[in-house]
Enzyme design. Sequence first.
Site, PDB file in Angstrom:
ATOM      1  N   CYS A 177       7.503   0.148   6.638  1.00  0.00           N
ATOM      2  CA  CYS A 177       6.912   1.286   5.944  1.00  0.00           C
ATOM      3  C   CYS A 177       7.926   1.885   4.985  1.00  0.00           C
ATOM      4  CB  CYS A 177       6.487   2.333   6.981  1.00  0.00           C
ATOM      5  SG  CYS A 177       5.625   3.735   6.283  1.00  0.00           S
ATOM      6  N   GLU A 211      -2.509   2.325   6.095  1.00  0.00           N
ATOM      7  CA  GLU A 211      -2.574   3.448   5.144  1.00  0.00           C
ATOM      8  C   GLU A 211      -3.477   4.571   5.653  1.00  0.00           C
ATOM      9  OE1 GLU A 211      -0.339   3.454   3.083  1.00  0.00           O
ATOM     10  OE2 GLU A 211       0.142   1.326   3.083  1.00  0.00           O
ATOM     11  N   GLY A 236       0.812  -1.206   0.000  1.00  0.00           N
ATOM     12  CA  GLY A 236       0.000   0.000   0.000  1.00  0.00           C
ATOM     13  C   GLY A 236       0.845   1.255   0.000  1.00  0.00           C
ATOM     14  N   HIS A 261      -1.750   6.867   7.858  1.00  0.00           N
ATOM     15  CA  HIS A 261      -0.955   7.903   7.179  1.00  0.00           C
ATOM     16  C   HIS A 261      -1.779   9.156   6.935  1.00  0.00           C
ATOM     17  CE1 HIS A 261       2.930   6.114   6.405  1.00  0.00           C
ATOM     18  NE2 HIS A 261       2.400   5.027   5.871  1.00  0.00           N
TER      19      HIS A 261
END
Lengths: 174, 172
Positions: free
Chosen positions: A97, A140, A47, A143
């Site tokens: 990440c 995600e 992702g 984020h």
Amino acid sequence: MAMLEILKLPDPRLKEVAEDVTRFDEDLQQFIADLEETRQAGPAAVGIAAPQVGRSQRIVIIDCSTTRKPVPNHGHLILVNPEIIEWDGFELGREGCLSVPDYTGNVIRAERIKLRTQDPQGEHHEYEMEGYEARALQHEVDHLDGILFIDRLVSRRTDLFQRKVYQKGGKKKK
Amino acid sequence: MNWQMLTLVGEDQPGIVARITDALYRGGCTLGETSMIRLGGNFTIMMMVDGGQSEQALASIITPVSEQLKLKFHLDPMHGGLHQHRVPNFQVRVNGADRAGIVARVTGVLSACGFNILELASDVVGDSQQPVYIMTIQGYAEVDIEVLESALEKLESEDIDVHVSPIETLIG
């Protein structure tokens, strides 16, 4: 199409809360194409989120269809303004990440989620996700809220040894 | 960088990490990776330390505070450095009535499969009448999970409960 630069810790832009997308125009489509190209070019990421390339908007791409062992998934998804509306259960898993190179750690995530989102054309959809795909989505969406997995780390020595016992109490509402 | 491995052990008390790292900082040292854990109520820590000093100079920074805290320390020059992390692809959980040889049996079987242990932690829990040994291992192996499972299966006859699961690290 263009490759975008991936922001890395400690870039402060990774800690910002992203804005909703309101215009589903050509610029958005172009950005999404660039974001996907950037995801594919890097180390195998399931992702990517727009803030990781410095665009503070609520856009993520996930694709859990290519894991080593197949997992339940909805294929390649481009999600605009995604919102998790239900959580259930929790599970420990290891994450890394693109924005935090050379580090992986254990994070607790909900095992199942329900998602409300738009697509790149602005159409509304709902998805139910579980396991690995639910984990990717939560990573995600974090984020978009300026949260990195390292903000949710649990001790390396933590292990949910009797995970099934805990599941019943694992419900969490926003 | 010219890393040295600093090991400190002794009776635990609050404030050890703060006192030691303050002395190192004032002595011009930087820290790399560190790992601290209590073992049997004792304080233990290992730290990558570098300040460009000789081993003797580094020892002279640590000695005053380690003496105050009644800790023993040890310094070793080390090869290698930062950014050498390896990502495990298997987790092994072990538990069984505590007895001698559990770690040797389990790790022996894993080693024969080419399994490289990256992290290991074990504990004796339960009570003194019925102590239970619990161990978690994370590591890397090229083989399929079925190979590990069938190799570990024979330990069941020795009353050691071993469970292997894959770790699919999510990069996002």
